[in-house]
Design a protein around this motif. Sequence first.
Motif, PDB file in Angstrom:
ATOM      1  N   PHE A  57       1.370 -27.286   1.253  1.00 18.07           N
ATOM      2  CA  PHE A  57       1.257 -28.127   2.822  1.00 18.07           C
ATOM      3  C   PHE A  57      -0.009 -28.049   3.376  1.00 18.07           C
ATOM      4  CE2 PHE A  57       2.636 -27.681   7.296  1.00 18.07           C
ATOM      5  CZ  PHE A  57       2.491 -28.968   7.629  1.00 18.07           C
ATOM      6  N   ALA A  58      -0.262 -26.761   3.823  1.00 20.05           N
ATOM      7  CA  ALA A  58      -1.741 -26.545   4.220  1.00 20.05           C
ATOM      8  C   ALA A  58      -2.828 -27.278   3.728  1.00 20.05           C
ATOM      9  CB  ALA A  58      -2.009 -25.075   4.500  1.00 20.05           C
ATOM     10  N   GLU A  59      -2.809 -27.049   2.237  1.00 18.29           N
ATOM     11  CA  GLU A  59      -3.938 -27.820   1.510  1.00 18.29           C
ATOM     12  C   GLU A  59      -3.953 -29.543   1.749  1.00 18.29           C
ATOM     13  OE1 GLU A  59      -5.253 -28.391  -3.271  1.00 18.29           O
ATOM     14  OE2 GLU A  59      -3.866 -26.722  -2.617  1.00 18.29           O
ATOM     15  N   ASP A  60      -2.751 -29.911   1.834  1.00 12.83           N
ATOM     16  CA  ASP A  60      -2.601 -31.196   1.919  1.00 12.83           C
ATOM     17  C   ASP A  60      -3.116 -31.659   3.154  1.00 12.83           C
ATOM     18  OD1 ASP A  60      -1.041 -33.834   0.780  1.00 12.83           O
ATOM     19  OD2 ASP A  60      -0.384 -33.761   2.877  1.00 12.83           O
ATOM     20  N   LEU A  61      -2.793 -30.890   4.295  1.00 14.05           N
ATOM     21  CA  LEU A  61      -3.313 -31.147   5.599  1.00 14.05           C
ATOM     22  C   LEU A  61      -4.865 -31.242   5.443  1.00 14.05           C
ATOM     23  CD1 LEU A  61      -1.148 -29.259   8.002  1.00 14.05           C
ATOM     24  CD2 LEU A  61      -1.100 -31.669   7.701  1.00 14.05           C
TER      25      LEU A  61
ATOM     26  N   SER B 274       6.809 -36.956   0.076  1.00 15.22           N
ATOM     27  CA  SER B 274       6.018 -37.264  -1.101  1.00 15.22           C
ATOM     28  C   SER B 274       5.716 -36.161  -2.053  1.00 15.22           C
ATOM     29  CB  SER B 274       4.811 -38.069  -0.749  1.00 15.22           C
ATOM     30  OG  SER B 274       4.030 -37.194   0.115  1.00 15.22           O
ATOM     31  N   ARG B 275       6.060 -35.030  -1.420  1.00 14.07           N
ATOM     32  CA  ARG B 275       5.629 -33.788  -2.188  1.00 14.07           C
ATOM     33  C   ARG B 275       6.722 -32.907  -2.669  1.00 14.07           C
ATOM     34  NH1 ARG B 275       0.179 -32.434  -2.142  1.00 14.07           N
ATOM     35  NH2 ARG B 275       0.806 -30.540  -3.367  1.00 14.07           N
ATOM     36  N   PRO B 276       7.330 -32.822  -3.567  1.00  9.38           N
ATOM     37  CA  PRO B 276       8.507 -31.986  -3.938  1.00  9.38           C
ATOM     38  C   PRO B 276       7.905 -30.560  -4.154  1.00  9.38           C
ATOM     39  CG  PRO B 276       7.953 -33.410  -5.854  1.00  9.38           C
ATOM     40  CD  PRO B 276       7.401 -33.886  -4.620  1.00  9.38           C
ATOM     41  N   MET B 277       8.825 -29.604  -3.923  1.00  8.71           N
ATOM     42  CA  MET B 277       8.620 -28.386  -4.112  1.00  8.71           C
ATOM     43  C   MET B 277       8.567 -27.773  -5.479  1.00  8.71           C
ATOM     44  SD  MET B 277      10.061 -24.755  -2.175  1.00  8.71           S
ATOM     45  CE  MET B 277      11.799 -25.244  -2.621  1.00  8.71           C
TER      46      MET B 277
ATOM     47  N   PRO C 211     -12.385 -24.005   1.027  1.00 11.93           N
ATOM     48  CA  PRO C 211     -11.102 -24.962   1.632  1.00 11.93           C
ATOM     49  C   PRO C 211     -11.208 -26.382   0.973  1.00 11.93           C
ATOM     50  CG  PRO C 211     -13.067 -24.647   3.099  1.00 11.93           C
ATOM     51  CD  PRO C 211     -13.108 -23.750   1.907  1.00 11.93           C
ATOM     52  N   PRO C 212     -10.214 -27.073   0.618  1.00 12.26           N
ATOM     53  CA  PRO C 212      -9.982 -28.454  -0.033  1.00 12.26           C
ATOM     54  C   PRO C 212     -10.821 -29.502   0.895  1.00 12.26           C
ATOM     55  CG  PRO C 212      -7.874 -28.074   0.836  1.00 12.26           C
ATOM     56  CD  PRO C 212      -8.913 -26.606   1.053  1.00 12.26           C
ATOM     57  N   ARG C 213     -11.561 -30.304   0.224  1.00  8.37           N
ATOM     58  CA  ARG C 213     -11.859 -31.310   0.879  1.00  8.37           C
ATOM     59  C   ARG C 213     -11.349 -32.840   0.209  1.00  8.37           C
ATOM     60  NH1 ARG C 213     -13.887 -29.061   5.144  1.00  8.37           N
ATOM     61  NH2 ARG C 213     -15.470 -27.399   4.827  1.00  8.37           N
ATOM     62  N   ARG C 214     -11.871 -33.878   0.778  1.00  8.61           N
ATOM     63  CA  ARG C 214     -11.368 -35.148   0.316  1.00  8.61           C
ATOM     64  C   ARG C 214     -11.670 -35.536  -1.141  1.00  8.61           C
ATOM     65  NH1 ARG C 214     -12.574 -39.384   5.677  1.00  8.61           N
ATOM     66  NH2 ARG C 214     -10.710 -38.605   6.682  1.00  8.61           N
ATOM     67  N   ILE C 215     -12.752 -34.956  -1.450  1.00 10.94           N
ATOM     68  CA  ILE C 215     -13.272 -35.111  -2.885  1.00 10.94           C
ATOM     69  C   ILE C 215     -12.241 -34.619  -3.756  1.00 10.94           C
ATOM     70  CG2 ILE C 215     -14.454 -32.907  -3.032  1.00 10.94           C
ATOM     71  CD1 ILE C 215     -15.410 -36.182  -4.869  1.00 10.94           C
ATOM     72  N   VAL C 216     -11.316 -33.685  -3.396  1.00 11.89           N
ATOM     73  CA  VAL C 216     -10.309 -33.161  -4.429  1.00 11.89           C
ATOM     74  C   VAL C 216      -9.189 -34.409  -4.352  1.00 11.89           C
ATOM     75  CG1 VAL C 216      -8.427 -31.319  -4.466  1.00 11.89           C
ATOM     76  CG2 VAL C 216     -10.545 -30.639  -3.516  1.00 11.89           C
ATOM     77  N   ARG C 217      -9.002 -34.863  -3.130  1.00  9.05           N
ATOM     78  CA  ARG C 217      -7.871 -35.989  -3.063  1.00  9.05           C
ATOM     79  C   ARG C 217      -8.443 -37.076  -4.191  1.00  9.05           C
ATOM     80  NH1 ARG C 217      -6.625 -38.975   2.390  1.00  9.05           N
ATOM     81  NH2 ARG C 217      -5.147 -40.385   1.705  1.00  9.05           N
ATOM     82  N   TRP C 218      -9.629 -37.307  -4.101  1.00 12.29           N
ATOM     83  CA  TRP C 218     -10.350 -38.657  -4.649  1.00 12.29           C
ATOM     84  C   TRP C 218     -10.208 -38.106  -6.536  1.00 12.29           C
ATOM     85  CZ3 TRP C 218     -14.629 -38.298  -7.955  1.00 12.29           C
ATOM     86  CH2 TRP C 218     -14.995 -39.678  -8.448  1.00 12.29           C
TER      87      TRP C 218
END
Length: 424
Positions: free
Chosen positions: A377-381, A363-366, A408-415
């Motif tokens: 990739f690390a950020e997505d995890l 789901s995440r092209p380079m 470090p990224p958090r769920r708020i970033v995803r939201w």
Amino acid sequence: MERLGVGIGWRPEIADAIERLPGLDWVEVVAENICPGHLPDPLRRLLDRGVRVVPHGVSLGLGGADRPDAQKLAALAERAVALGAPLVTEHIAFVRTSSPALEAGHLLPVQRTREALDVLCENVRIAQDALPVPLALENIAALIRWPDEELTEAQFLTELVERTGVRLLIDVANLHTNRINRGEDPAAVLDGIPLEALAYVHVAGGVERDGVWHDTHAHPVPPAVLDILAELGRRTAPAGVLLERDDDFPAEEELAGELDAVRAALETAPRPPSVPVTGVGAPGANRVGTARMRVGLEQAALLSALVAGTPVPEGFDRQRVRVQARALAAKRADVVAKVAPELPGILGGRAPFREAFLAYARSRPMTGGYRRDALDFAEDLLIRDLPADPAARRRLTAWWQDRAGARPPRRIVRWARSLLGRAA
């Protein structure tokens, strides 16, 4: 063309063995993997010995719809000067699209159409003007074929040479690959191309799986490839032949044996012709501008299907596109593991890393190269609160912070990203 002789692709993993190979005439280096001001000591020693070194680029994407990147051209020119190279080489391929911004991380075939040829020829002239030494371009191996092609491989290469004066780097392993995967006759290609434009030749190994030949550069050169090299040798004597090996490196004696087999395949070659190669002009700017737009749309549709899961464009072999997509994702995983070797350790080993990365890649092209891919990739995890083990997650957070320089990224970033996506 200056005579090069028989050589091998220089790789750090076999640098010591290469220094000891008997009768070695020259080496080729991946241009993007060296820094002109900080050449590796083994490579510097070869130069001091008088061994020729040729930079081989992999990232220009001269077959793409966009004009060549000026910084990439300047970097290639800098490496040619630093190495005292007699020429530089690249590929007849596209590797990215700008709209949408996608990276293949691999060499993909150019449409064999007159519009695509117009674009390629203009890009080649731009590159030639920016480089201090002659340019040679390599035919690539491919799993897939474009629909509605207007030219054969030989016709495409011949017109390219006639219109630009560019030299050719013929990879006989790629001719073998395209015979298996696309039903193309290597002899017909050799008979149809202007051999006076030949700069040098590549040979390499691969493996066949389920009727598909994979050009791995990690297996011994098969007899079928040496047979094509001998066929070429019966037509002309190439100025140079180079063995490529990029992985699963064998013992030094095996490398020497493969070079001996290359020499044996060329024993009966005639003297090379001495014929100048010159270009014969270009189409108008308006014609090329229109071609760039159409070629770009076609390439974007294919690349998006390969790396972003969009529908396969009409006319392509869907099964072959799926095979290519899986191969691209696997290559991404392998290269990311090399450029960020800490990640498999943090995630519990190579198998868990690979499983997690392939799930991410679906789901995440380079979009920005392999180092950026590792960070993304690390950020997505981390956004998904992974890995599940708190200690591993802390290690991944520290790894990501060291390289990204951010919190470090958090769920708020995803939201927030999901909201922005919906608004768009």
